[in-house]
Design a protein around this motif. Structure first.
Motif, PDB file in Angstrom:
ATOM      1  N   ARG A 169       0.822  -1.217   0.000  1.00  0.00           N
ATOM      2  CA  ARG A 169       0.000   0.000   0.000  1.00  0.00           C
ATOM      3  C   ARG A 169       0.852   1.261   0.000  1.00  0.00           C
ATOM      4  NH1 ARG A 169      -4.346  -2.749   3.971  1.00  0.00           N
ATOM      5  NH2 ARG A 169      -5.978  -3.126   2.435  1.00  0.00           N
ATOM      6  N   LEU A 187      -8.415   4.320  -8.814  1.00  0.00           N
ATOM      7  CA  LEU A 187      -7.135   4.135  -8.128  1.00  0.00           C
ATOM      8  C   LEU A 187      -6.088   3.532  -9.063  1.00  0.00           C
ATOM      9  CD1 LEU A 187      -8.409   2.794  -4.675  1.00  0.00           C
ATOM     10  CD2 LEU A 187      -7.469   5.049  -5.143  1.00  0.00           C
ATOM     11  N   GLU A 216      -2.620   5.476  -9.999  1.00  0.00           N
ATOM     12  CA  GLU A 216      -1.321   4.907  -9.646  1.00  0.00           C
ATOM     13  C   GLU A 216      -0.475   4.657 -10.893  1.00  0.00           C
ATOM     14  OE1 GLU A 216      -1.726   1.510  -7.120  1.00  0.00           O
ATOM     15  OE2 GLU A 216      -3.128   2.516  -5.762  1.00  0.00           O
ATOM     16  N   LEU A 273       5.040   6.936  -5.418  1.00  0.00           N
ATOM     17  CA  LEU A 273       3.770   6.696  -4.730  1.00  0.00           C
ATOM     18  C   LEU A 273       4.043   6.654  -3.238  1.00  0.00           C
ATOM     19  CD1 LEU A 273       2.089   4.040  -7.048  1.00  0.00           C
ATOM     20  CD2 LEU A 273       1.789   6.528  -7.022  1.00  0.00           C
ATOM     21  N   THR A 295      -0.820   5.249  -0.584  1.00  0.00           N
ATOM     22  CA  THR A 295      -1.994   4.759  -1.305  1.00  0.00           C
ATOM     23  C   THR A 295      -2.904   4.075  -0.295  1.00  0.00           C
ATOM     24  OG1 THR A 295      -0.936   2.639  -1.818  1.00  0.00           O
ATOM     25  CG2 THR A 295      -0.739   4.392  -3.456  1.00  0.00           C
ATOM     26  N   VAL A 318      -4.589   8.550  -3.321  1.00  0.00           N
ATOM     27  CA  VAL A 318      -3.235   8.287  -3.810  1.00  0.00           C
ATOM     28  C   VAL A 318      -2.457   9.592  -3.707  1.00  0.00           C
ATOM     29  CG1 VAL A 318      -1.796   7.530  -5.727  1.00  0.00           C
ATOM     30  CG2 VAL A 318      -4.081   6.553  -5.440  1.00  0.00           C
TER      31      VAL A 318
END
Length: 466
Positions: free
Chosen positions: A260, A341, A345, A355, A358, A363
């Motif tokens: 994540r 999402l 991403e 990133l 998330t 995000v």
């Protein structure tokens, strides 16, 4: 107009009475109540001062409405007993225990100023590993003292952890209201009442949910849930359906935190071992857990030098999904949220953004900025142009659900970045999206003043409410 017809403001006593609270000046043992602080399931907390010394305190009084309930009174007494059994700097200190004139039980404790860990996580989205460790160690120290005294907390969650203001920073573990006391005759195992589920379902170990024999490892499980939330910004299992939440804790393995947010795999191992379904596979004690966490983060005990990561300027593109007109996550809504999402991403990664965070509805992509001011202007302009193109692509996505609204925001500030390849974003003001992202739905791209500073007006998108 007669005297009886004249209006007058309510007194403090009348206002408190109307809210079911005790009025300022009420006596509780050696303490005078000053005003309402908070209300819990069965008690009310007031600010207070010692009548003679003036020492500030917080007084928790069992609510009169539930004082007739034997079960509630027993729970209140258990909380007092648990706190009195433990003397530790990371557990709130009890000053006095007694009954008021109307026989309502109360206890006076040290008064804390600051915020809960829950509030801190909500403000910062997620915590850097070292900041998480700094807060996690005193929590574990408090639990270690409780376990040594024969007490399992059973409700270790962010809202029950208080971070005191001032320096040095002090962390306190709160709310022993459902703590289980182990009497000498009970041996090495604490037992719950069969069929009962004391605690908070979103953090509970399987054996606690099932009402079977429990020991200190239920707190280890809850610490794993807490650590996941501190590092990721969300709980490992999230659903509004209580039955589904219980099923997940009983059957479903948690997702590794590194899937994540960018985190070392060593941290995955710590969190996942805490949350093993079978308690014998978890850490056997909070002390063992802390040692493993320090090793995973690379503290001095593991031979790696620690210190704050370098601070660098950066620009972020932040995407937040909001749903309208529905509290239920049905198949169509879930599919569209997942599509948004995935698109965000993928496009952020392709554009060279890190990133940094998330979750299930947001995000945060970060791009480090060069030192040269002119190059920073160019990078910020490019980030706004990218965000605009991303927003347009999301508007054109196939099968868009009308209940899904997407805020796309751009902001520039500082981050802490570990010099790895690629760099790991570990903290900084830019990570606190809750402090700079709009609270309302917006159309188009929301660009903060720091993102648009020095750019031509036509390059700074208008900020519009939806």
């Amino acid at each position: 107009m007669t005297k009886e017809d004249e209006t007058r403001p309510f007194s403090d006593v009348e206002r408190a009475s109307a809210r079911g609270e005790l009025a300022p000046g009420t006596v509780a043992g050696d303490y005078l109540l000053e005003g309402f602080i908070a209300r819990g399931g069965c008690g009310v907390v007031y600010g207070a001062r010692h009548a003679r010394s003036g020492r500030p305190a917080a007084v928790k009084v069992l609510s009169e409405a539930v004082a007739h309930s034997r079960r509630v009174v027993e729970r209140f007494a258990r909380e007092i007993e648990a706190l009195q059994l433990i003397s530790h700097p990371n557990i709130v200190e009890i000053y006095e225990v007694g009954e008021m004139d109307n026989h309502q039980p109360f206890y006076a404790m040290e008064r804390l100023e600051g915020q809960t860990l829950d509030a801190l996580i909500r403000a910062e989205t997620r915590l850097a590993p070292r900041e998480a460790l700094d807060l996690f160690e005193p929590i574990c120290a408090a639990l270690g003292a409780a376990h040594a005294a024969g007490i399992i907390h059973r409700d270790v969650k962010a809202s029950n952890i208080f971070i005191c203001s001032g320096k040095p920073r002090t962390v306190k573990l709160l709310d022993f209201g459902i703590a289980k006391l182990m009497g000498p005759e009970e041996g090495q195992t604490w037992l719950t009442t069969a069929g009962r589920m004391p605690g908070t379902p979103s953090i509970m170990a399987p054996e606690q949910i099932l009402g079977g024999p429990i020991d200190a490892r239920v707190d280890v499980y809850a610490l794993g849930v807490l650590l996941h939330r501190m590092l990721v910004g969300r709980l490992p299992f999230h659903t509004h359906d209580m039955d589904e939440m219980v099923r997940k804790h009983l059957e479903e393995p948690p997702m590794p935190p590194s899937l994540r947010v960018p985190l070392p795999l060593e941290l995955d191992a710590v969190v996942l071992r805490c949350m093993e379904k079978r308690r014998e596979r978890r850490f056997s004690s909070v002390e063992e857990l802390v040692r493993a966490l320090r090793e995973a983060i690379g503290e001095p005990a593991s031979g790696v030098q620690s210190g704050p990561d370098p601070t660098m300027p950066a620009v972020a593109v932040y995407l937040e999904i909001r749903t309208r007109g529905s509290d239920d996550l049905d198949e169509g809504l879930a599919a569209d949220i997942g599509q948004v999402l995935d698109m965000a991403e993928s496009q952020l990664s392709s554009a060279g953004f890190i990133l940094a965070s998330t979750t299930g509805n947001e995000v945060l992509g970060v791009r480090l900025l060069p030192a040269d001011a002119a190059e920073q202007h160019s990078e910020r302009r490019a980030a706004i142009e990218f965000a605009t193109a991303l927003h347009e692509a999301l508007d054109r996505r196939d099968g868009a659900d009308a209940r899904v609204h997407v805020n796309v925001c751009v902001h520039a500030d500082e981050v802490q970045a570990r010099p790895t390849s690629p760099p790991e974003i570990t903290g900084g003001a830019l990570m606190c999206a809750g402090l700079w992202a709009p609270a309302d739905d917006v159309r188009g791209v929301f660009a903060t003043p720091s993102a648009t500073a020095g750019l031509d007006g036509d390059e700074a998108p208008a900020r519009r409410r939806a």
